[in-house]
Design a protein around this motif. Structure first.
Motif, PDB file in Angstrom:
ATOM      1  N   ASP A 138      20.769 -28.473 -28.899  1.00 20.36           N
ATOM      2  CA  ASP A 138      21.415 -28.961 -27.448  1.00 20.36           C
ATOM      3  C   ASP A 138      21.911 -30.615 -27.573  1.00 20.36           C
ATOM      4  OD1 ASP A 138      19.059 -30.426 -28.012  1.00 20.36           O
ATOM      5  OD2 ASP A 138      17.792 -28.777 -26.727  1.00 20.36           O
ATOM      6  N   LEU A 139      21.873 -31.164 -28.942  1.00 20.48           N
ATOM      7  CA  LEU A 139      21.934 -32.712 -29.170  1.00 20.48           C
ATOM      8  C   LEU A 139      20.886 -33.539 -28.826  1.00 20.48           C
ATOM      9  CD1 LEU A 139      26.006 -32.513 -28.201  1.00 20.48           C
ATOM     10  CD2 LEU A 139      24.783 -32.137 -30.235  1.00 20.48           C
ATOM     11  N   VAL A 140      20.114 -33.158 -28.386  1.00 20.61           N
ATOM     12  CA  VAL A 140      18.882 -33.913 -27.970  1.00 20.61           C
ATOM     13  C   VAL A 140      17.681 -33.974 -28.719  1.00 20.61           C
ATOM     14  CG1 VAL A 140      17.368 -34.461 -25.831  1.00 20.61           C
ATOM     15  CG2 VAL A 140      19.637 -34.043 -25.342  1.00 20.61           C
ATOM     16  N   ASN A 141      17.517 -32.481 -28.954  1.00 22.24           N
ATOM     17  CA  ASN A 141      16.024 -31.968 -29.796  1.00 22.24           C
ATOM     18  C   ASN A 141      16.622 -31.661 -31.093  1.00 22.24           C
ATOM     19  OD1 ASN A 141      14.026 -32.003 -27.266  1.00 22.24           O
ATOM     20  ND2 ASN A 141      15.611 -30.692 -26.580  1.00 22.24           N
ATOM     21  N   TRP A 142      15.947 -32.628 -32.162  1.00 22.01           N
ATOM     22  CA  TRP A 142      16.445 -32.378 -33.383  1.00 22.01           C
ATOM     23  C   TRP A 142      15.295 -31.878 -34.372  1.00 22.01           C
ATOM     24  CZ3 TRP A 142      21.613 -32.282 -35.126  1.00 22.01           C
ATOM     25  CH2 TRP A 142      22.467 -32.696 -33.916  1.00 22.01           C
ATOM     26  N   THR A 143      15.552 -31.140 -35.338  1.00 20.42           N
ATOM     27  CA  THR A 143      14.816 -30.735 -36.388  1.00 20.42           C
ATOM     28  C   THR A 143      15.372 -31.107 -37.653  1.00 20.42           C
ATOM     29  OG1 THR A 143      13.779 -29.105 -35.161  1.00 20.42           O
ATOM     30  CG2 THR A 143      13.189 -28.844 -37.439  1.00 20.42           C
ATOM     31  N   GLN A 144      14.601 -31.734 -38.604  1.00 22.14           N
ATOM     32  CA  GLN A 144      15.118 -31.983 -39.885  1.00 22.14           C
ATOM     33  C   GLN A 144      14.870 -30.609 -40.786  1.00 22.14           C
ATOM     34  OE1 GLN A 144      14.018 -35.203 -42.282  1.00 22.14           O
ATOM     35  NE2 GLN A 144      15.276 -34.795 -43.971  1.00 22.14           N
ATOM     36  N   ILE A 145      15.824 -30.093 -41.364  1.00 18.42           N
ATOM     37  CA  ILE A 145      15.734 -28.809 -42.083  1.00 18.42           C
ATOM     38  C   ILE A 145      15.823 -28.834 -43.437  1.00 18.42           C
ATOM     39  CG2 ILE A 145      16.443 -27.276 -39.968  1.00 18.42           C
ATOM     40  CD1 ILE A 145      19.141 -27.276 -41.475  1.00 18.42           C
ATOM     41  N   GLY A 146      15.781 -29.993 -43.933  1.00 19.38           N
ATOM     42  CA  GLY A 146      15.801 -30.381 -45.445  1.00 19.38           C
ATOM     43  C   GLY A 146      16.930 -31.397 -45.868  1.00 19.38           C
TER      44      GLY A 146
ATOM     45  N   ASN B 103      14.227 -32.602 -22.638  1.00 20.67           N
ATOM     46  CA  ASN B 103      13.990 -33.527 -23.779  1.00 20.67           C
ATOM     47  C   ASN B 103      12.483 -33.086 -24.400  1.00 20.67           C
ATOM     48  OD1 ASN B 103      13.288 -35.540 -25.635  1.00 20.67           O
ATOM     49  ND2 ASN B 103      13.413 -37.372 -24.017  1.00 20.67           N
ATOM     50  N   LYS B 104      12.519 -32.602 -25.770  1.00 19.09           N
ATOM     51  CA  LYS B 104      11.189 -32.171 -26.379  1.00 19.09           C
ATOM     52  C   LYS B 104      11.072 -32.865 -27.485  1.00 19.09           C
ATOM     53  CE  LYS B 104      11.767 -27.580 -24.512  1.00 19.09           C
ATOM     54  NZ  LYS B 104      11.849 -25.900 -24.765  1.00 19.09           N
ATOM     55  N   THR B 105      11.542 -34.152 -27.650  1.00 17.47           N
ATOM     56  CA  THR B 105      11.606 -34.855 -28.902  1.00 17.47           C
ATOM     57  C   THR B 105      10.021 -35.260 -29.137  1.00 17.47           C
ATOM     58  OG1 THR B 105      12.103 -36.727 -27.798  1.00 17.47           O
ATOM     59  CG2 THR B 105      13.885 -35.963 -28.912  1.00 17.47           C
ATOM     60  N   GLY B 106       9.645 -34.997 -30.362  1.00 17.65           N
ATOM     61  CA  GLY B 106       8.116 -35.315 -30.651  1.00 17.65           C
ATOM     62  C   GLY B 106       7.339 -34.093 -30.517  1.00 17.65           C
ATOM     63  N   GLU B 107       7.825 -32.901 -29.913  1.00 12.48           N
ATOM     64  CA  GLU B 107       6.981 -31.903 -29.611  1.00 12.48           C
ATOM     65  C   GLU B 107       7.528 -30.506 -30.548  1.00 12.48           C
ATOM     66  OE1 GLU B 107       7.190 -30.828 -25.518  1.00 12.48           O
ATOM     67  OE2 GLU B 107       6.648 -33.080 -24.879  1.00 12.48           O
ATOM     68  N   ALA B 108       6.790 -29.822 -30.701  1.00 12.17           N
ATOM     69  CA  ALA B 108       7.035 -28.422 -31.547  1.00 12.17           C
ATOM     70  C   ALA B 108       7.859 -28.405 -32.738  1.00 12.17           C
ATOM     71  CB  ALA B 108       7.579 -27.543 -30.501  1.00 12.17           C
ATOM     72  N   GLY B 109       7.590 -29.767 -33.443  1.00  9.98           N
ATOM     73  CA  GLY B 109       8.262 -29.864 -34.631  1.00  9.98           C
ATOM     74  C   GLY B 109       9.832 -30.612 -34.208  1.00  9.98           C
ATOM     75  N   TYR B 110       9.976 -31.114 -33.336  1.00 17.18           N
ATOM     76  CA  TYR B 110      11.337 -31.656 -33.169  1.00 17.18           C
ATOM     77  C   TYR B 110      11.050 -33.277 -33.431  1.00 17.18           C
ATOM     78  CZ  TYR B 110      13.056 -27.887 -30.345  1.00 17.18           C
ATOM     79  OH  TYR B 110      13.398 -26.662 -30.132  1.00 17.18           O
ATOM     80  N   PHE B 111      11.844 -33.818 -34.106  1.00 17.16           N
ATOM     81  CA  PHE B 111      11.782 -35.218 -34.532  1.00 17.16           C
ATOM     82  C   PHE B 111      11.717 -36.136 -33.518  1.00 17.16           C
ATOM     83  CE2 PHE B 111      13.284 -38.744 -37.333  1.00 17.16           C
ATOM     84  CZ  PHE B 111      12.676 -38.181 -38.568  1.00 17.16           C
ATOM     85  N   PRO B 112      10.606 -36.907 -33.524  1.00 24.31           N
ATOM     86  CA  PRO B 112      10.261 -37.995 -32.558  1.00 24.31           C
ATOM     87  C   PRO B 112      11.343 -39.298 -32.251  1.00 24.31           C
ATOM     88  CG  PRO B 112       8.989 -38.449 -34.398  1.00 24.31           C
ATOM     89  CD  PRO B 112       9.554 -37.281 -34.829  1.00 24.31           C
ATOM     90  N   ASN B 113      11.513 -39.726 -31.124  1.00 23.33           N
ATOM     91  CA  ASN B 113      11.906 -41.021 -31.032  1.00 23.33           C
ATOM     92  C   ASN B 113      11.221 -41.640 -29.960  1.00 23.33           C
ATOM     93  OD1 ASN B 113      13.148 -40.077 -28.696  1.00 23.33           O
ATOM     94  ND2 ASN B 113      15.049 -40.169 -29.193  1.00 23.33           N
TER      95      ASN B 113
END
Length: 586
Positions: A111-119, A387-397
């Protein structure tokens, strides 16, 4: 092998100087990778535990999020030169990593808001050899593209280390790893791929003008090549200069670079950075009826820049440019790009971060919405996105806290090495993270036994517990705040005669001096902390776990800024161990 030494010049010239040196180095370097430095197993290897990084920036305290909002930048800290692609509902984004290892961090979002680093794209020594590379050399300006014609993802980048130059790797699934690199037969930097809907492929990149046609310092061109998808190679003889200098050659524009081609309504749009990655940075766009040009600049260039604005504006964002476009989940276009958030003295300790803005492409040319006025710290989420940043594995800001007791078998992707794999020196135990010290000092251009986390705020604390008893004055373990091998602070525990000491060392332009040292009792593990409030940094310790004692007073963060140190990275905060210590107590 002879090594060239150089100092960085002011920002507008720095990239040119670096490129010249890298090209010279490249011509001398072979294709074979070098072995990683490994020290003998240390009986008294330090154990780090109870790590806490906490961001405390005022901008986030003063601008709390409301429903339907998210913070900009979307990735804080040194994640520069973003490039983005989309396959269906999956977005993938990559960033420069220079001499950090593993290289090219890759993130995923729906969604361009919630990001997860996959490696990381380049996560094996066979893909990336930066073992003797200055921190701001190595891998930079990657591009990631999805080719729907063969259902394949490509990452193309410049890797001036290990004799590679421009390379491409590919995969069917970014979650499953990437191929070995394929060396591409062209010079220059900042390559990107374009896949036309007729099945043809192209590479565009920054290069020097033809020999003898250089007009001024910083004069560059954009070239395009046809690309053979079967051989994964540019087609010899198909190269063509499509932009000379920039939008208006008479104004002597510098550093036209980071090109991307897009196709919309049957026409081809070339978007590039212009002005150098400093205060004059901007994004410009051209249009053509053919992917190989000729290209005509838009009349309203630049389409993104923060130059020429009030230098005293609140919550200042600057240096905006080096962008890439993608269609969002709401059908609108969005652009990711780099920019900086300087501290109160205008210094750039955090580094170049990844921002995003919506893009209005209702007319002929795309324009970044509010990209030419002072940027705000918050944006509205695309319609239907939570916006779920910082939750459930999503990268925080925003202001967040990251804790790690190193209990997992796998290190968090935020932890990186410098010039070599983390696994060469770091291992997790039930007590915490063990770092086997290399006989390498942090000032050497070699793999160091240091596990790094990016500085992501102008105000923060970085704290860890250290269980360690050095055997001699050549042993040291602790924390480091590092802008480069020539500009850094080391704060750690060492030994002098029969006594243990805490010592704070400042290195500027490669010259070190001891700011302060103090004899300490090491009957228990020691708590170490570096704390920053803008340009003011403090280093402290506690032998009882709670009562912090400052060492050296308040010290300047000047050497941790690219304004002073040069280069392209932000400050790295590290857990450091060495058996080649030169920080001797007073």
């Amino acid at each position: 092998m002879n090594r060239m030494k150089f100092e960085f010049t002011p920002l507008v010239n720095r990239r040119f100087a670096l490129l010249c040196v890298l090209l010279t180095m490249f011509s001398f370097m072979g294709l074979e990778g070098k072995g990683q430095t490994k020290g003998k197993a240390a009986k008294n290897a330090p154990i780090f535990s109870d790590f806490v990084y906490e961001g405390k920036d005022e901008v986030y305290k003063n601008h709390p999020l409301k429903a339907g909002e998210f913070y900009n930048p979307i990735l804080q800290g040194a994640y520069p030169d973003p490039a983005i692609t989309r396959k269906g509902n999956d977005y993938y984004m990559v960033h420069s990593s220079f001499a950090m290892f593993p290289g090219v961090p890759i993130f995923h979002s729906n969604d361009l808001v919630n990001w997860t680093q996959i490696g990381h794209v380049l996560d094996r020594p066979s893909q990336l050899d930066v073992h003797d590379t200055g921190i701001s050399a190595g891998v930079y300006a990657p591009d990631i593209e999805y080719n729907p014609n063969n259902d394949t993802f490509y990452m193309i980048t410049t890797a001036f280390a290990g004799g590679l130059g421009n390379i491409v790797v590919k995969t069917k699934d970014p979650l499953q790893g990437w191929s070995e690199p394929n060396k591409l037969q062209f010079n220059g930097i900042d390559p990107s791929l374009f896949f036309d809907d007729n099945g043809k492929a192209y590479v565009v990149h920054n290069d020097a003008p033809d020999k003898g046609k250089e007009l001024y310092e910083g004069h560059r061109v954009i070239k395009v090549w046809e690309y053979d998808l079967e051989k994964d190679q540019v087609i010899s003889g198909t190269d063509k200069i499509i932009v000379n200098g920039g939008v208006d050659l008479e104004k002597k524009p510098i550093w036209i670079e980071a090109p991307h081609i897009y196709k919309k309504d049957g026409r081809y749009y070339l978007m590039c950075a212009e002005g150098g990655t400093g205060g004059n940075h901007s994004e410009v766009v051209f249009v053509s009826d053919d992917p190989k040009g000729p290209y005509t600049p838009a009349p309203n260039n630049p389409i993104l820049s923060q130059r020429y604005l009030n230098p005293n504006r609140a919550n200042k964002v600057d240096w905006a440019g080096h962008a890439d476009l993608v269609e969002g989940p709401d059908g609108k276009h969005y652009g990711v790009f780099l920019a900086i958030r300087p501290n109160e003295k205008g210094r750039v300790n955090i580094g170049r971060e990844t921002f995003i803005l919506p893009v209005d492409w209702s007319g002929e040319f795309p324009v970044f919405e509010n990209g030419l006025v002072p940027m705000e710290p918050k944006l509205k989420t695309p319609e239907g996105v939570e916006n779920k940043t910082g939750e459930a594995g999503y990268f925080p800001n925003g202001n967040f806290t990251f804790t790690d007791n190193f209990a997992s078998d796998k290190l968090d992707y935020r932890w990186i090495g410098l010039r070599g794999p983390r696994e060469a020196f770091a291992s997790t135990t039930k007590e915490g993270l063990r770092i086997n010290p290399f006989p390498v000092n942090i000032k050497e251009v070699k793999p160091t036994s240091t596990l790094f986390h990016r500085q992501q705020h102008n105000a923060f604390t970085y704290t860890t517990t250290l269980d360690y008893k050095p055997a001699s004055e050549k042993d040291l373990a602790g924390i480091v705040a590092l802008q480069s091998e020539k500009f850094n602070y080391v704060f750690g525990v060492t030994k002098k005669d029969k006594d243990y000491y805490i010592v704070l060392q400042r290195t500027e332009k490669g010259q070190s001096n001891i700011i302060a040292s103090s004899k300490i009792d090491l009957k228990k593990p020691i708590r170490l902390q570096v704390k920053a409030d803008g340009d003011d940094y403090q280093f402290s310790y506690a032998t009882n776990g709670t009562d912090l004692v400052n060492v050296g007073g308040t010290v300047s963060g000047d050497i941790l800024s690219t304004n002073v140190a040069g280069g392209f990275t932000g400050t790295l905060l590290g857990l450091y161990a060495t058996s080649a210590n030169d920080a001797y107590p007073k």
